[in-house]
Motif scaffolding. Structure first.
Motif, PDB file in Angstrom:
ATOM      1  N   SER A  38      -2.215  -6.578   4.729  1.00  0.00           N
ATOM      2  CA  SER A  38      -2.633  -5.544   3.751  1.00  0.00           C
ATOM      3  C   SER A  38      -2.338  -4.162   4.450  1.00  0.00           C
ATOM      4  O   SER A  38      -2.096  -3.305   3.648  1.00  0.00           O
ATOM      5  N   SER A  39      -2.058  -4.119   5.591  1.00  0.00           N
ATOM      6  CA  SER A  39      -2.219  -2.585   6.353  1.00  0.00           C
ATOM      7  C   SER A  39      -0.639  -1.972   5.854  1.00  0.00           C
ATOM      8  O   SER A  39      -0.883  -0.835   5.606  1.00  0.00           O
ATOM      9  N   ASP A  67       6.320 -12.360  12.250  1.00  0.00           N
ATOM     10  CA  ASP A  67       5.970 -13.833  12.264  1.00  0.00           C
ATOM     11  C   ASP A  67       5.852 -14.297  10.949  1.00  0.00           C
ATOM     12  O   ASP A  67       6.574 -13.867   9.976  1.00  0.00           O
ATOM     13  N   GLY A 132       0.113  -4.084  12.546  1.00  0.00           N
ATOM     14  CA  GLY A 132      -1.133  -4.111  11.962  1.00  0.00           C
ATOM     15  C   GLY A 132      -2.130  -4.755  13.281  1.00  0.00           C
ATOM     16  O   GLY A 132      -1.611  -5.073  14.378  1.00  0.00           O
ATOM     17  N   HIS A 138      -5.693  -9.642  17.417  1.00  0.00           N
ATOM     18  CA  HIS A 138      -4.238 -10.164  17.430  1.00  0.00           C
ATOM     19  C   HIS A 138      -3.269  -9.282  17.043  1.00  0.00           C
ATOM     20  O   HIS A 138      -3.568  -8.246  16.336  1.00  0.00           O
ATOM     21  N   GLY A 140       0.873  -9.330  15.415  1.00  0.00           N
ATOM     22  CA  GLY A 140       1.789 -10.499  15.346  1.00  0.00           C
ATOM     23  C   GLY A 140       0.759 -11.510  14.828  1.00  0.00           C
ATOM     24  O   GLY A 140      -0.092 -11.528  14.192  1.00  0.00           O
ATOM     25  N   PHE A 141       1.187 -12.768  15.378  1.00  0.00           N
ATOM     26  CA  PHE A 141      -0.012 -13.920  15.477  1.00  0.00           C
ATOM     27  C   PHE A 141      -0.157 -14.278  16.900  1.00  0.00           C
ATOM     28  O   PHE A 141      -0.299 -15.399  17.236  1.00  0.00           O
ATOM     29  N   ASN A 165      -7.637 -14.089   6.754  1.00  0.00           N
ATOM     30  CA  ASN A 165      -6.524 -14.181   5.447  1.00  0.00           C
ATOM     31  C   ASN A 165      -6.467 -15.213   4.277  1.00  0.00           C
ATOM     32  O   ASN A 165      -5.764 -15.034   3.544  1.00  0.00           O
ATOM     33  N   ARG A 167      -8.245 -14.840   2.108  1.00  0.00           N
ATOM     34  CA  ARG A 167      -8.462 -14.114   0.567  1.00  0.00           C
ATOM     35  C   ARG A 167      -7.273 -14.015  -0.054  1.00  0.00           C
ATOM     36  O   ARG A 167      -7.083 -13.704  -1.235  1.00  0.00           O
ATOM     37  N   LYS A 202     -12.109  -3.535  11.729  1.00  0.00           N
ATOM     38  CA  LYS A 202     -11.000  -3.343  12.593  1.00  0.00           C
ATOM     39  C   LYS A 202     -11.760  -2.739  13.724  1.00  0.00           C
ATOM     40  O   LYS A 202     -11.097  -2.516  15.092  1.00  0.00           O
TER      41      LYS A 202
HETATM   42  C1  GLP Z   1      -2.141 -11.328   9.794  1.00  0.00           C
HETATM   43  C2  GLP Z   1      -0.774 -10.815  10.513  1.00  0.00           C
HETATM   44  C3  GLP Z   1      -0.668  -9.428  11.392  1.00  0.00           C
HETATM   45  C4  GLP Z   1      -1.697  -8.452  10.780  1.00  0.00           C
HETATM   46  C5  GLP Z   1      -2.923  -9.124  10.360  1.00  0.00           C
HETATM   47  C6  GLP Z   1      -3.863  -7.938   9.900  1.00  0.00           C
HETATM   48  O1  GLP Z   1      -2.816 -12.181  10.724  1.00  0.00           O
HETATM   49  N1  GLP Z   1      -0.109 -11.709  11.122  1.00  0.00           N
HETATM   50  O2  GLP Z   1       0.393  -9.297  11.751  1.00  0.00           O
HETATM   51  O3  GLP Z   1      -1.513  -7.442  11.578  1.00  0.00           O
HETATM   52  O4  GLP Z   1      -2.938 -10.435   9.679  1.00  0.00           O
HETATM   53  O5  GLP Z   1      -3.823  -7.916   8.574  1.00  0.00           O
HETATM   54  P1  GLP Z   1      -4.393  -7.032   7.396  1.00  0.00           P
HETATM   55  O6  GLP Z   1      -3.566  -5.940   7.772  1.00  0.00           O
HETATM   56  O7  GLP Z   1      -4.339  -7.571   5.980  1.00  0.00           O
HETATM   57  O8  GLP Z   1      -5.760  -6.735   8.099  1.00  0.00           O
END
Ligand code: GLP
Length: 241
Positions: A38-39, A67, A132, A138, A140-141, A165, A167, A202
């Motif tokens: 979402s970021s 990823d 993000g 983490h 990426g993954f 994730n 959601r 975060k």
């Molecule tokens: C996933 C992605 C990451 C991302 C993270 C945070 O796990 N693999 O690359 O930074 O989610 O997601 P969000 O930005 O939705 O909080």
């Protein structure tokens, strides 16, 4: 590290898009490392607007995403390929053949990861990497673990990541438990890194990333060793510094 504290998601997105747009203007054949979640959605919306106004041109840009979930087909609306098409690529003049996401349908992990490494190498690495951050730090993954993993690899998603994730999926059972991720080596080799973060969930990860010890238990903490990292985050995400 250069840290910009912003007031809102909108301000973060605008600033991040300006930095990426500058990169595109300065080097029209840049290799952009792109991220999902979402970021970056707002950042991509701003980039689309800048493109529509004629300020930026993606025709010579290459993108290499961080990823992909293992097992999801590109047409699955939760796959990261689908996300990128939907949130950016379908709305700008990028050549889709120059956009890369790991092949989630390749069940042979060694092949999927080896092929992706070859792609990253063949383009000479990444000029600007957008990141993000996960609640557990983490990128990426690249999940927390006993060691930093240098190359593209298949990773078992942690429960924290699955919880965060789920959601996006119809139910928790639909969330894949494995993913292919670019390694820390390729991320750290990027010439410039742009990390964006918003929200209190975060804050812990950001405090550890910026001030904590450099440890694979907080993968983003390795960014302290990179010479050109820009962080754009809101007050909530920076509240525990
Ligand atoms: C996933 C992605 C990451 C991302 C993270 C945070 O796990 N693999 O690359 O930074 O989610 O997601 P969000 O930005 O939705 O909080």
């Amino acid at each position: 590290m250069m840290i910009y504290k912003v007031k809102s998601y909108e301000e973060m997105s605008k600033k991040a898009a300006s930095i990426i747009a500058s990169q595109i203007i300065i080097k029209p054949d840049s290799v952009l490392g792109l991220a999902t979640g979402s970021s970056p959605v707002g950042t991509y919306q701003n980039l689309i607007e800048l493109y529509k106004k004629g300020y930026i041109d993606f025709s010579r840009i290459t993108s290499i995403n961080l990823d992909e979930y293992k097992g999801l087909e590109p047409t699955n609306n939760q796959s990261y390929r689908y996300f990128m098409n939907n949130n950016l690529f379908d709305h700008v003049n990028i050549d889709k053949k120059a956009t890369f996401v790991p092949d989630g349908l390749e069940m042979d992990s060694d092949k999927a990861c080896g092929d992706y490494e070859k792609i990253i190498e063949s383009y000479g690495g990444i000029d600007l990497q957008l990141l993000g951050i996960g609640r557990n730090g983490h990128i990426g993954f690249n999940e927390p673990g006993p060691a930093f993993i240098k190359d593209t690899h298949c990773t078992d998603l942690t429960q924290s990541t699955i919880d965060a994730n789920k959601r996006f999926f119809a139910s928790e059972e639909d969330v894949p438990h494995q993913a292919y991720s670019m390694g820390i080596g390729s991320i750290m080799k990027a010439k410039k890194i742009l990390l964006i973060a918003c929200g209190e969930d975060k804050a812990d990860a950001m405090a550890k990333t910026i001030n904590g010890p450099i440890t694979p238990e907080v993968p983003a903490s390795i960014l302290q060793l990179h010479k050109d990292v820009v962080i754009i985050a809101d007050e909530a995400a920076l509240s525990k510094l």
